[in-house]
Enzyme design. Structure first.
Site, short mmCIF file in Angstrom:
data_model
loop_
_atom_site.label_atom_id
_atom_site.label_comp_id
_atom_site.label_asym_id
_atom_site.label_seq_id
_atom_site.Cartn_x
_atom_site.Cartn_y
_atom_site.Cartn_z
N GLU A 1 30.64 -7.71 -2.03
CA GLU A 1 29.68 -8.55 -1.30
C GLU A 1 29.79 -10.02 -1.68
O GLU A 1 29.62 -10.90 -0.83
CB GLU A 1 28.25 -8.04 -1.51
CG GLU A 1 27.92 -6.73 -0.78
CD GLU A 1 28.39 -5.49 -1.52
OE1 GLU A 1 28.91 -5.63 -2.65
OE2 GLU A 1 28.25 -4.37 -0.97
N PHE B 1 23.75 -2.54 3.71
CA PHE B 1 22.30 -2.47 3.56
C PHE B 1 21.85 -3.80 2.96
O PHE B 1 22.56 -4.37 2.13
CB PHE B 1 21.89 -1.33 2.61
CG PHE B 1 22.03 0.05 3.22
CD1 PHE B 1 20.94 0.73 3.74
CD2 PHE B 1 23.28 0.66 3.26
CE1 PHE B 1 21.09 1.99 4.31
CE2 PHE B 1 23.43 1.92 3.83
CZ PHE B 1 22.34 2.59 4.35
N ASP C 1 19.90 -4.35 0.72
CA ASP C 1 19.82 -4.22 -0.74
C ASP C 1 21.08 -4.73 -1.44
O ASP C 1 21.03 -5.30 -2.52
CB ASP C 1 19.61 -2.75 -1.13
CG ASP C 1 18.55 -2.06 -0.28
OD1 ASP C 1 18.63 -2.15 0.96
OD2 ASP C 1 17.65 -1.41 -0.85
N PHE C 2 22.25 -4.51 -0.79
CA PHE C 2 23.51 -4.88 -1.43
C PHE C 2 23.78 -6.37 -1.36
O PHE C 2 24.71 -6.87 -2.00
CB PHE C 2 24.67 -4.09 -0.83
CG PHE C 2 24.50 -2.61 -0.96
CD1 PHE C 2 24.07 -2.07 -2.16
CD2 PHE C 2 24.73 -1.75 0.09
CE1 PHE C 2 23.88 -0.71 -2.30
CE2 PHE C 2 24.54 -0.38 -0.04
CZ PHE C 2 24.12 0.15 -1.23
N HIS D 1 18.24 1.53 -0.77
CA HIS D 1 18.64 1.45 0.65
C HIS D 1 17.42 1.17 1.53
O HIS D 1 17.39 1.56 2.69
CB HIS D 1 19.29 2.76 1.11
CG HIS D 1 20.61 3.04 0.46
ND1 HIS D 1 20.73 3.45 -0.83
CD2 HIS D 1 21.88 2.97 0.95
CE1 HIS D 1 22.02 3.63 -1.12
NE2 HIS D 1 22.73 3.35 -0.06
#
Lengths: 345, 323
Positions: B58, B81, B83-84, B125
């Site tokens: 990422e 997601f 979150d990542f 997630h």
């Protein structure tokens, strides 16, 4: 000055004395400028950090003189004054940014080594190490989208920066995309104060290249001729479709981390090894030994460098400082999306 | 004929790829596979070389997009997601967000964040990251709640010359449908909040999936004779304070609802602005409702009790109306 044919004694194949002299010129200019910047810092004339490339000028300049200004990409890090100048950065950009002139490229919004001119192929580094490598990858990809396939993107980092996740992610990405990227790792033995035995445990940083699917080279970073030869090869390989290139220059940082740091933790025992040689002195001596330049010619170069530095610093000191009342305080290019009409914002 | 929220996102990307040769999409599993949620289904086939699979990196994905953007491209990054995006946080807030300010060179890119909770998704997630990104100068943060907004706001985001964090809600992907996309004349520009439901007894200011929970709560209270106004912020940054203040001026009561964690964040920001600029408009202390201050639980029973729902919004409104 003496003009020289190809393949002179003392020079690797393909490296001319003219190119050696060009590299030396930028090394000298960078050292002269940084000595002045350090003196200004110690006399209280510079606010914020000062980071010097002392001992790394050969490695830095050699990379940049192998690049094509106006066509290639060069993302310097904190010890690349020599490379910046060899890539065409105006000496005034350095002086103005360090001295806080509003006329500098960062207008006082950022300082010291964080300057850049992305529209001229030189992105402005952020402090987080490894973060510029993937940016160069994206710049290269953009060129490819536009049908330009022979741009090379080069960027610099130190031994400490190789420990970051960003470094790993970007090298892997560059290899997956087979991008024409050259990563120059100045293995200067210390990341701030931390010696390499607390930074990495591989035998040689260049061994990492094969793990990424990159081509790797190790070079004596104090030897300008050797650096020119290795970067000439790496840049050519990158330009001709051989994917990312990793060049590790072994050398010693001949100063502290910044001007605020006396580097007293660097042991004398390492200073007296070949790593601790001053690349500028070595290059100068080589030119005399091989009669590529006379003493008087070199002294004239040194005087010209001092004069250029003096003029740039004097100009920057005459420039106005940023005025908070004149600052736009607008961080968006999309002005209509700024919230400016509420007291709580 | 109907179109889902997810399809609207795909349609917007299709149109952007068709109309602008500088647009490309970069993310994990987005090419042949079409993305974890199929937001890019067939796009790699239809636009060869412009929808690219990335490694699971990422940080480098974002750096790559930033580099392309400062060269004039219009990258769209799909985080698998939201979150990542924590791995890309440094590139987003330190590189992309500061770039125009520092250099004068714009950094036009869109980061698509599949956000928010769905049953069984658990702590990693389900996150809503909008408040984190809104904290940093130099970013635009969007939270579309409708099919039409998903489409038009994404298209507009791609045209914006600044980095845009586009928070699309996973819960709405498949369940939220519209008969057709609004026309260009019907679209509301970025930066304007929408009065989704008019009312006079209290204002619920919210965004993203919580708009729909708030509408259900308003339905519930309508049976008791209360007319609840629902304001969909649409854009977290910039935040349309004027529309919020005008709504509070009409109702005198304010409940702010967000699915993100309670500390700081959008709900606190809205209340801070209203109390600072519209204290005289309030007939009751403003309230806010967020997810609980714990990681997001996996089990559907726990998850349903973790985030705000129509039932908890109704309860909060009852307290507010009873003040």
């Amino acid at each position: 000055m003496t003009s020289a044919p190809v393949a002179l004694p003392g020079l690797p194949d393909g490296i001319t004395a003219g190119r050696f002299l060009e590299g030396f010129h930028f090394m000298l200019l960078a050292r002269t400028l940084e000595d002045k910047i350090a003196a200004l810092y110690h006399s209280g004339k510079i606010t914020g950090g000062v980071y010097l490339g002392r001992g790394q000028e050969a490695f830095s300049a050699a990379l940049a003189v192998c690049l094509r200004q106006g066509h290639d990409i060069f993302a310097p890090l904190i010890r690349d004054q020599a490379g910046r100048m060899a890539f065409g950065e105006d000496i005034l950009d350095t002086a103005r940014t360090y001295l806080g002139s509003v006329k500098g490229p960062m207008k006082g919004r950022d300082g010291n080594i964080h300057r850049g001119r992305p529209d001229k192929g030189m992105p402005a580094m952020i402090s987080h190490l490894g973060a510029m490598i993937s940016v160069v990858c994206g710049m290269l990809k953009a060129r490819q989208f536009r049908g330009i396939s022979d741009t090379v993107g080069a960027t610099c980092i130190g031994d400490g920066g190789t420990s970051t996740g960003a470094f790993h992610e970007a090298l892997n990405l560059a290899a997956v995309e087979k991008l024409p990227l050259v990563v120059a790792i100045a293995n200067n033995q210390f990341a701030y104060s931390t010696a390499t035995d607390r930074q990495y445990a591989c035998k040689d940083l260049v061994d990492r290249a094969i793990g990424y699917g990159a081509e790797g080279y190790s070079v004596d970073g104090t030897d300008l001729a050797a650096c020119l030869a290795v970067f000439d090869k790496a840049v050519t390989r990158a330009r001709t479709g051989h994917g990312p290139q990793m060049v590790v220059g072994n050398l010693l940082r001949l100063c502290g981390h910044g001007a605020h740091d006396d580097g007293s933790y660097i042991p004398e025992t390492i200073k007296s090894t070949p790593l601790g040689q001053d690349c500028l002195k070595l290059a100068r001596q080589k030119m005399i030994d091989h009669r590529w330049a006379t003493h008087s010619e070199l002294e004239a170069m040194e005087a010209a460098a001092a004069e250029a530095v003096q003029q740039a610093v004097a100009q920057a000191q005459r420039d106005p400082a940023p005025d908070p009342a004149a600052e736009t305080w607008q961080p968006l290019a999309s002005r209509w999306l700024l919230e400016t009409d509420h007291p709580t914002t | 004929m109907s179109i889902t929220y997810l399809e609207a996102i795909r349609e917007a990307q299709t149109r952007a790829l068709q109309e602008n040769p500088d647009v490309f999409i970069y993310g994990q599993d987005i090419a042949g596979f079409g993305g974890a949620f199929k937001a890019t289904k067939h796009l790699a086939r239809d636009f060869p070389g412009r929808v690219l699979d990335s490694p699971i990196s990422e940080d480098a994905m974002m750096g790559f997009a930033i580099g392309a953007a400062i060269e004039g491209m219009r990258p769209i990054v799909e985080m698998q997601f939201a979150d990542f995006s924590s791995i890309a946080f440094n590139q987003i807030i330190n590189q992309a967000a500061t770039h125009y300010w520092r250099t004068g060179i714009p950094c036009p890119l869109v980061v698509r964040l599949p956000s928010g909770g769905t049953a069984g998704s658990g702590p990693f997630h389900s996150q809503s990251m909008e408040s984190l990104y809104a904290h940093y100068p130099g970013l635009i943060v969007l939270t579309p709640a409708t099919v039409g907004d998903a489409y038009w706001m994404l298209l507009e985001a791609i045209e914006i010359n600044d980095p845009v964090i586009f928070c699309e809600h996973k819960f709405l992907y498949y369940h939220l449908k519209a008969g057709a996309l609004p026309t260009v004349e019907e679209r509301l520009p970025i930066g304007k909040a929408r009065i989704t439901r008019h009312g006079k007894h209290a204002s619920v200011v919210t965004y993203s999936a919580m708009v729909h929970e708030a509408l259900r709560a308003a339905d519930e209270l309508a049976r008791l004779g209360y007319e609840i106004e629902v304001v969909d912020l649409r854009s977290i940054k910039p935040l349309d304070t004027d529309t919020v203040l005008a709504s509070v001026a009409r109702t005198g009561r304010l409940l702010v609802v967000g699915e993100a964690f309670p500390y700081g964040g959008v709900t606190a920001e809205v209340i801070a602005r209203v109390t600072a600029e519209g204290f005289h408009l309030l007939d009751a202390p403003p309230k806010r409702l967020n997810a609980r201050d714990t990681p997001i639980p996996y089990h559907p029973n726990l998850w349903a009790a973790h985030r705000p729902t129509a039932a908890t919004i109704t309860e909060a409104l009852r307290e507010l109306l009873g003040f």
